[in-house]
Design a protein around this motif. Structure first.
Motif, PDB file in Angstrom:
ATOM      1  N   TYR A   1      68.584 -90.670  28.505  1.00  0.00           N
ATOM      2  CA  TYR A   1      69.930 -91.134  28.858  1.00  0.00           C
ATOM      3  C   TYR A   1      71.045 -90.345  28.185  1.00  0.00           C
ATOM      4  O   TYR A   1      70.923 -89.879  27.040  1.00  0.00           O
ATOM      5  CB  TYR A   1      70.087 -92.613  28.518  1.00  0.00           C
ATOM      6  CG  TYR A   1      69.267 -93.501  29.437  1.00  0.00           C
ATOM      7  CD1 TYR A   1      69.548 -93.565  30.801  1.00  0.00           C
ATOM      8  CD2 TYR A   1      68.211 -94.253  28.950  1.00  0.00           C
ATOM      9  CE1 TYR A   1      68.792 -94.351  31.653  1.00  0.00           C
ATOM     10  CE2 TYR A   1      67.452 -95.053  29.796  1.00  0.00           C
ATOM     11  CZ  TYR A   1      67.751 -95.092  31.146  1.00  0.00           C
ATOM     12  OH  TYR A   1      67.006 -95.867  31.991  1.00  0.00           O
TER      13      TYR A   1
ATOM     14  N   ARG B   1      69.419 -98.358  25.263  1.00  0.00           N
ATOM     15  CA  ARG B   1      68.286 -98.117  26.149  1.00  0.00           C
ATOM     16  C   ARG B   1      67.118 -97.494  25.383  1.00  0.00           C
ATOM     17  O   ARG B   1      67.302 -96.822  24.378  1.00  0.00           O
ATOM     18  CB  ARG B   1      68.669 -97.226  27.338  1.00  0.00           C
ATOM     19  CG  ARG B   1      69.946 -97.653  28.034  1.00  0.00           C
ATOM     20  CD  ARG B   1      69.722 -98.813  28.993  1.00  0.00           C
ATOM     21  NE  ARG B   1      68.772 -98.468  30.022  1.00  0.00           N
ATOM     22  CZ  ARG B   1      67.705 -99.214  30.346  1.00  0.00           C
ATOM     23  NH1 ARG B   1      67.458-100.342  29.718  1.00  0.00           N
ATOM     24  NH2 ARG B   1      66.899 -98.849  31.306  1.00  0.00           N
TER      25      ARG B   1
ATOM     26  N   GLU C   1      67.701 -93.676  42.216  1.00  0.00           N
ATOM     27  CA  GLU C   1      68.114 -92.494  41.472  1.00  0.00           C
ATOM     28  C   GLU C   1      69.072 -91.693  42.347  1.00  0.00           C
ATOM     29  O   GLU C   1      68.828 -91.553  43.547  1.00  0.00           O
ATOM     30  CB  GLU C   1      66.900 -91.595  41.129  1.00  0.00           C
ATOM     31  CG  GLU C   1      65.660 -92.302  40.582  1.00  0.00           C
ATOM     32  CD  GLU C   1      65.821 -92.920  39.194  1.00  0.00           C
ATOM     33  OE1 GLU C   1      66.855 -92.650  38.531  1.00  0.00           O
ATOM     34  OE2 GLU C   1      64.930 -93.680  38.776  1.00  0.00           O
TER      35      GLU C   1
ATOM     36  N   GLN D   1      58.506-102.132  39.379  1.00  0.00           N
ATOM     37  CA  GLN D   1      59.921-101.751  39.257  1.00  0.00           C
ATOM     38  C   GLN D   1      60.463-101.349  40.616  1.00  0.00           C
ATOM     39  O   GLN D   1      59.830-100.578  41.341  1.00  0.00           O
ATOM     40  CB  GLN D   1      60.047-100.526  38.337  1.00  0.00           C
ATOM     41  CG  GLN D   1      60.477-100.835  36.948  1.00  0.00           C
ATOM     42  CD  GLN D   1      60.718 -99.577  36.110  1.00  0.00           C
ATOM     43  OE1 GLN D   1      60.738 -98.462  36.599  1.00  0.00           O
ATOM     44  NE2 GLN D   1      60.908 -99.793  34.815  1.00  0.00           N
TER      45      GLN D   1
ATOM     46  N   THR E   1      61.382 -93.235  36.889  1.00  0.00           N
ATOM     47  CA  THR E   1      62.320 -92.110  37.005  1.00  0.00           C
ATOM     48  C   THR E   1      61.644 -90.740  36.882  1.00  0.00           C
ATOM     49  O   THR E   1      61.865 -89.862  37.729  1.00  0.00           O
ATOM     50  CB  THR E   1      63.423 -92.231  35.926  1.00  0.00           C
ATOM     51  OG1 THR E   1      63.960 -93.533  36.003  1.00  0.00           O
ATOM     52  CG2 THR E   1      64.525 -91.216  36.142  1.00  0.00           C
TER      53      THR E   1
ATOM     54  N   GLU F   1      57.180 -95.981  33.873  1.00  0.00           N
ATOM     55  CA  GLU F   1      58.491 -96.184  34.496  1.00  0.00           C
ATOM     56  C   GLU F   1      58.585 -95.256  35.694  1.00  0.00           C
ATOM     57  O   GLU F   1      57.730 -94.368  35.867  1.00  0.00           O
ATOM     58  CB  GLU F   1      59.611 -95.916  33.481  1.00  0.00           C
ATOM     59  CG  GLU F   1      59.601 -94.531  32.862  1.00  0.00           C
ATOM     60  CD  GLU F   1      60.554 -93.575  33.523  1.00  0.00           C
ATOM     61  OE1 GLU F   1      61.744 -93.920  33.623  1.00  0.00           O
ATOM     62  OE2 GLU F   1      60.118 -92.479  33.968  1.00  0.00           O
TER      63      GLU F   1
HETATM   64  P1  HAM Z   1      63.626 -99.949  31.607  1.00  0.00           P
HETATM   65  O1  HAM Z   1      64.796-100.675  31.069  1.00  0.00           O
HETATM   66  O2  HAM Z   1      62.597 -99.524  30.650  1.00  0.00           O
HETATM   67  O3  HAM Z   1      64.198 -98.703  32.401  1.00  0.00           O
HETATM   68  O4  HAM Z   1      62.950-100.823  32.717  1.00  0.00           O
HETATM   69  C1  HAM Z   1      63.684-101.296  33.821  1.00  0.00           C
HETATM   70  C2  HAM Z   1      63.370-102.740  34.075  1.00  0.00           C
HETATM   71  O5  HAM Z   1      61.960-102.906  34.239  1.00  0.00           O
HETATM   72  C3  HAM Z   1      63.725-103.681  32.940  1.00  0.00           C
HETATM   73  O6  HAM Z   1      65.084-104.034  32.964  1.00  0.00           O
HETATM   74  C4  HAM Z   1      62.830-104.875  33.241  1.00  0.00           C
HETATM   75  O7  HAM Z   1      63.420-105.686  34.238  1.00  0.00           O
HETATM   76  C5  HAM Z   1      61.593-104.214  33.804  1.00  0.00           C
HETATM   77  N1  HAM Z   1      60.541-104.133  32.773  1.00  0.00           N
HETATM   78  C6  HAM Z   1      60.433-103.222  31.791  1.00  0.00           C
HETATM   79  N2  HAM Z   1      59.331-103.455  31.042  1.00  0.00           N
HETATM   80  C7  HAM Z   1      58.744-104.544  31.572  1.00  0.00           C
HETATM   81  C8  HAM Z   1      57.563-105.284  31.264  1.00  0.00           C
HETATM   82  N3  HAM Z   1      56.742-104.932  30.268  1.00  0.00           N
HETATM   83  N4  HAM Z   1      57.262-106.375  32.026  1.00  0.00           N
HETATM   84  C9  HAM Z   1      58.064-106.739  33.050  1.00  0.00           C
HETATM   85  N5  HAM Z   1      59.179-106.060  33.408  1.00  0.00           N
HETATM   86  C10 HAM Z   1      59.514-104.981  32.678  1.00  0.00           C
HETATM   87  C11 HAM Z   1      63.418 -97.826  33.068  1.00  0.00           C
HETATM   88  O8  HAM Z   1      62.235 -97.915  33.201  1.00  0.00           O
HETATM   89  C12 HAM Z   1      64.199 -96.698  33.704  1.00  0.00           C
HETATM   90  N6  HAM Z   1      63.262 -95.833  34.449  1.00  0.00           N
HETATM   91  C13 HAM Z   1      65.288 -97.240  34.607  1.00  0.00           C
HETATM   92  C14 HAM Z   1      66.104 -96.118  35.179  1.00  0.00           C
HETATM   93  C15 HAM Z   1      66.028 -95.610  36.431  1.00  0.00           C
HETATM   94  N7  HAM Z   1      67.014 -95.432  34.508  1.00  0.00           N
HETATM   95  C16 HAM Z   1      67.525 -94.509  35.308  1.00  0.00           C
HETATM   96  N8  HAM Z   1      66.903 -94.604  36.471  1.00  0.00           N
END
Ligand code: HAM
Length: 431
Positions: free
Chosen positions: A264, A259, A132, A128, A85, A83
């Motif tokens: 968080y 989440r 932030e 992604q 962040t 991810e």
């Molecule tokens: P997350 O919900 O794990 O949050 O991922 C964010 C978005 O990435 C998801 O809503 C989805 O659209 C996409 N995503 C996650 N996993 C997959 C996958 N295996 N294949 C395709 N798309 C995927 C985060 O990662 C946090 N870093 C978001 C964040 C930023 N929170 C605060 N700041």
């Protein structure tokens, strides 16, 4: 099956028939983020594993089951980022970005890697877009971040996407909620999966986003966190909602949104596309993350959107993405001297911003014109001995077949004007 080496499971090739859709989306994402004051940051594809253990949390599915971790030749444990962040915050700390005027507002587009079971909208390598904002606890920042996500989705035409909102409190009220969860889940010990049994003591909230069907069934009856958040978190949550209402951003409060990442606190949210059933984006506050990663006690908030999922949702919602421009002019040639002249002229046209092509294969003039048709060239011309001698060419409009004789020195200007006229005629037809 052909004897090629296949791409790894859960990865995708983005071929030219798709890449223009990515570029279109990426331009809108970057443009919108910039218009909200979020500047671009680029961080490495891999980081020290420790960053995600501390940042994302060692009881999350992402860390326990999904990370691509390897030891490099220097015996360091590294991980392909799951991810965006943790890397962005690490880079902000390492580069002293949090010493400047706050809030620090960042955006990024980055590949991410999670070892999960691939299915529609779920890949092992995905991309992604993230934003932030670090340095303010104000609910206006929560509202700005959510509004940015909502403006992006509206600009893309994804008008049916719903915003699900929740508050998961702060460490103080979370401790009380953990006790409630422990009591609730303890009565289902015999039906929880092995991973959730270990979470029961360490981090019972992680059971709520377990993907194992038997755990999902138990999770349905979980007590709501909203009944346990403290006054400060409750006031913050109300203030965020007031601002979303003022911005006319529709939302639903859904206390099941917890989440899947440990950093968080307080506000969390997800953008869900009802047509594809996919969560296209998600985020929330992370008021303890900067400190956890070695910085001072600075709050933060952000979200991430999956590029693949947004494109899938656009497809499911029949939203057109403009096709890339086709070739403006094709310069055919007869004979070697003319071919060299065509190469020269093509380069001149390209230098002045015109999309030009010429024969680089050695085709017959008939085959060259067939090719010009195939690539949808808007204009074409053929250079031969006569054209070289008179320094003039006959430019053909491919759609109408009309031809005009133009001197070579005026070719650039002629093509530019002809392209503008062609665009204008399309607008007239549309009207
Ligand atoms: P997350 O919900 O794990 O949050 O991922 C964010 C978005 O990435 C998801 O809503 C989805 O659209 C996409 N995503 C996650 N996993 C997959 C996958 N295996 N294949 C395709 N798309 C995927 C985060 O990662 C946090 N870093 C978001 C964040 C930023 N929170 C605060 N700041």
């Amino acid at each position: 099956m052909a004897n090629y080496i296949q791409k790894p499971r859960g990865t995708e090739d983005i071929t030219p028939s798709q890449s223009y859709r990515w570029s279109f989306l990426e331009d809108i994402l970057k443009e919108t983020a910039q218009s909200f004051g979020y500047k671009e940051i680029r961080t490495p594809t891999f980081e020290h594993t420790e960053l995600f253990l501390r940042g994302v949390g060692d009881t999350t599915d992402v860390v326990q089951k999904e990370m691509y971790t390897f030891t490099d030749k220097g015996n360091r444990s590294l991980t392909l980022k799951p991810e965006g962040t943790a890397g962005a915050i690490r880079a902000a700390l390492e580069n002293g970005l949090l010493g400047d005027a706050l809030p620090l507002k960042l955006n990024y587009i980055t590949p991410c890697f999670r070892y999960d079971k691939p299915q529609a909208g779920r890949y092992r390598e995905f991309h992604q877009f993230g934003v932030e904002a670090v340095g303010t606890i104000s609910p206006s920042c929560d509202a700005e971040i959510i509004s940015l996500g909502s403006v992006i989705l509206n600009r893309l035409g994804l008008l049916d996407i719903s915003l699900q909102l929740n508050s998961i409190g702060c460490p103080t009220c979370r401790a009380k909620y953990h006790e409630v969860l422990k009591e609730y889940f303890s009565s289902y010990k015999d039906r929880l999966c092995g991973t959730c049994l270990t979470r029961l003591d360490k981090n019972p909230m992680r059971i709520i986003d377990c993907k194992v069907p038997s755990c999902k069934e138990i999770v349905k009856g979980t007590p709501s966190i909203l009944d346990y958040i403290c006054e400060e978190c409750s006031t913050h949550f109300n203030e965020v909602q007031l601002r979303l209402e003022a911005l006319s951003i529709p939302f639903t409060v859904d206390s099941s949104i917890v989440r899947g990442l440990d950093y968080y606190t307080k506000t969390v949210f997800e953008f869900v596309d009802p047509k594809s059933g996919l969560t296209v984006g998600g985020g929330g506050r992370y008021d303890g993350l900067v400190e956890e990663l070695g910085g001072s006690s600075l709050p933060g908030i952000g979200f991430g959107m999956g590029i693949e999922r947004i494109l899938l949702a656009m497809e499911k919602n029949s939203i057109d993405i403009p096709q890339p421009n086709s070739c403006d002019v094709y310069l055919g040639s007869i004979g070697n001297d003319a071919n060299i002249k065509a190469l020269e002229l093509t380069t001149t046209l390209r230098t002045s911003g015109i999309f030009a092509e010429c024969d680089i294969v050695g085709r017959s003039v008939k085959a060259q014109m067939k090719y010009a048709n195939k690539i949808n060239a808007k204009f074409s011309l053929v250079l031969g001995d006569n054209e070289i001698a008179t320094n003039s060419v006959s430019v053909k409009a491919m759609a109408t077949g009309e031809s005009t004789t133009v001197s070579v020195s005026e070719l650039c200007d002629y093509i530019k004007t002809a392209l503008i006229n062609l665009e204008l005629s399309k607008i007239e037809i549309d009207i």
